[in-house]
Design a protein around this motif. Sequence first.
Motif, short mmCIF file in Angstrom:
data_model
loop_
_atom_site.label_atom_id
_atom_site.label_comp_id
_atom_site.label_asym_id
_atom_site.label_seq_id
_atom_site.Cartn_x
_atom_site.Cartn_y
_atom_site.Cartn_z
N VAL A 23 0.85 -1.20 0.00
CA VAL A 23 0.00 0.00 0.00
C VAL A 23 0.88 1.25 0.00
O VAL A 23 0.63 2.21 -0.75
N ASP A 24 1.94 1.24 0.81
CA ASP A 24 2.85 2.40 0.86
C ASP A 24 3.48 2.68 -0.50
O ASP A 24 3.59 3.84 -0.93
N LEU A 25 3.91 1.62 -1.20
CA LEU A 25 4.50 1.81 -2.53
C LEU A 25 3.46 2.40 -3.49
O LEU A 25 3.76 3.30 -4.28
N SER A 57 -6.45 -3.45 -3.91
CA SER A 57 -5.57 -2.28 -3.75
C SER A 57 -4.96 -1.85 -5.08
O SER A 57 -4.87 -0.65 -5.38
N LEU A 58 -4.53 -2.81 -5.89
CA LEU A 58 -3.94 -2.49 -7.19
C LEU A 58 -4.99 -1.88 -8.12
O LEU A 58 -4.71 -0.92 -8.85
N SER A 59 -6.19 -2.41 -8.07
CA SER A 59 -7.27 -1.87 -8.89
C SER A 59 -7.57 -0.42 -8.48
O SER A 59 -7.70 0.47 -9.34
N ARG A 60 -7.63 -0.19 -7.18
CA ARG A 60 -7.91 1.18 -6.70
C ARG A 60 -6.77 2.14 -7.03
O ARG A 60 -6.99 3.35 -7.13
N ALA A 61 -5.56 1.59 -7.21
CA ALA A 61 -4.41 2.44 -7.56
C ALA A 61 -4.35 2.69 -9.07
O ALA A 61 -3.43 3.34 -9.55
N GLY A 62 -5.33 2.17 -9.80
CA GLY A 62 -5.41 2.50 -11.22
C GLY A 62 -4.95 1.41 -12.17
O GLY A 62 -4.93 1.60 -13.39
N TYR A 63 -4.56 0.27 -11.64
CA TYR A 63 -4.15 -0.84 -12.50
C TYR A 63 -5.37 -1.68 -12.92
O TYR A 63 -6.37 -1.73 -12.21
N ILE A 64 -5.24 -2.34 -14.07
CA ILE A 64 -6.19 -3.37 -14.46
C ILE A 64 -5.68 -4.64 -13.78
O ILE A 64 -4.73 -5.26 -14.24
N ALA A 65 -6.28 -4.97 -12.66
CA ALA A 65 -5.70 -5.98 -11.77
C ALA A 65 -6.37 -7.34 -11.95
O ALA A 65 -7.58 -7.42 -12.20
N GLU A 66 -5.55 -8.38 -11.81
CA GLU A 66 -6.04 -9.76 -11.90
C GLU A 66 -5.41 -10.58 -10.79
O GLU A 66 -4.23 -10.38 -10.47
N GLY A 67 -6.17 -11.50 -10.25
CA GLY A 67 -5.61 -12.47 -9.32
C GLY A 67 -5.61 -13.84 -9.95
O GLY A 67 -6.37 -14.10 -10.89
#
Length: 211
Positions: A23-25, A57-67
Amino acid sequence: GMWRRGIAPGQAFDATRTEPALVDLLEDKNLDPPLPRAINGARALVPGCGRGYAVVSLSRAGYIAEGVEISSTAAKAAREYIASQGVNAQVKEADYFELDASNQYSLIFDSTFLCAIPPALREGWAAKMAALVADDGELITNIFPIRPDHAPDPADGDVGSGPPYALSPRLVEGLLTRSGFSKVSVMPVPTAKQARGTEFIGRWRKVSAMH
């Protein structure tokens, strides 16, 4: 195994939140060098994503995130959690080692995945990361579990029993530099930010073949 027995939040690998060090990064506006971002939406992957906290968290940071989760039970739990957070992100039920590397990612986050796989698969883990991360993309590793200072470094071959199998910054650096990554930074995670005890957060840049 573990997932089918029904893991409640907070048990085993489930830390009930995204690792604070990630999250910090993601939130650090002055990060140098900055995390890779593509103009038209950078793709991010979390292998062994568990309940999907980091995917959110990655999605909220603007990435198109996948698990990715190999267990259908885990993938379903992650999809439910992600939906409950109002986030649009995919979770694939798949084997990480068989993912299609023609679809590369700007960012991959590994937290409890490397430590959970049998040590014999670690070189394959690193080679697959090199195939999945786009040139100049980045792999972020949460390096855990860490042995006490006086204990033998698992990089020297004594990996002990697991999972989770002991890791160390030197072990992870060796795996990744042999596979075409360069170290950006490896930092101890401050006690207040640790998700599961002593951890290091590593950033590894995929060196493009042109350089």
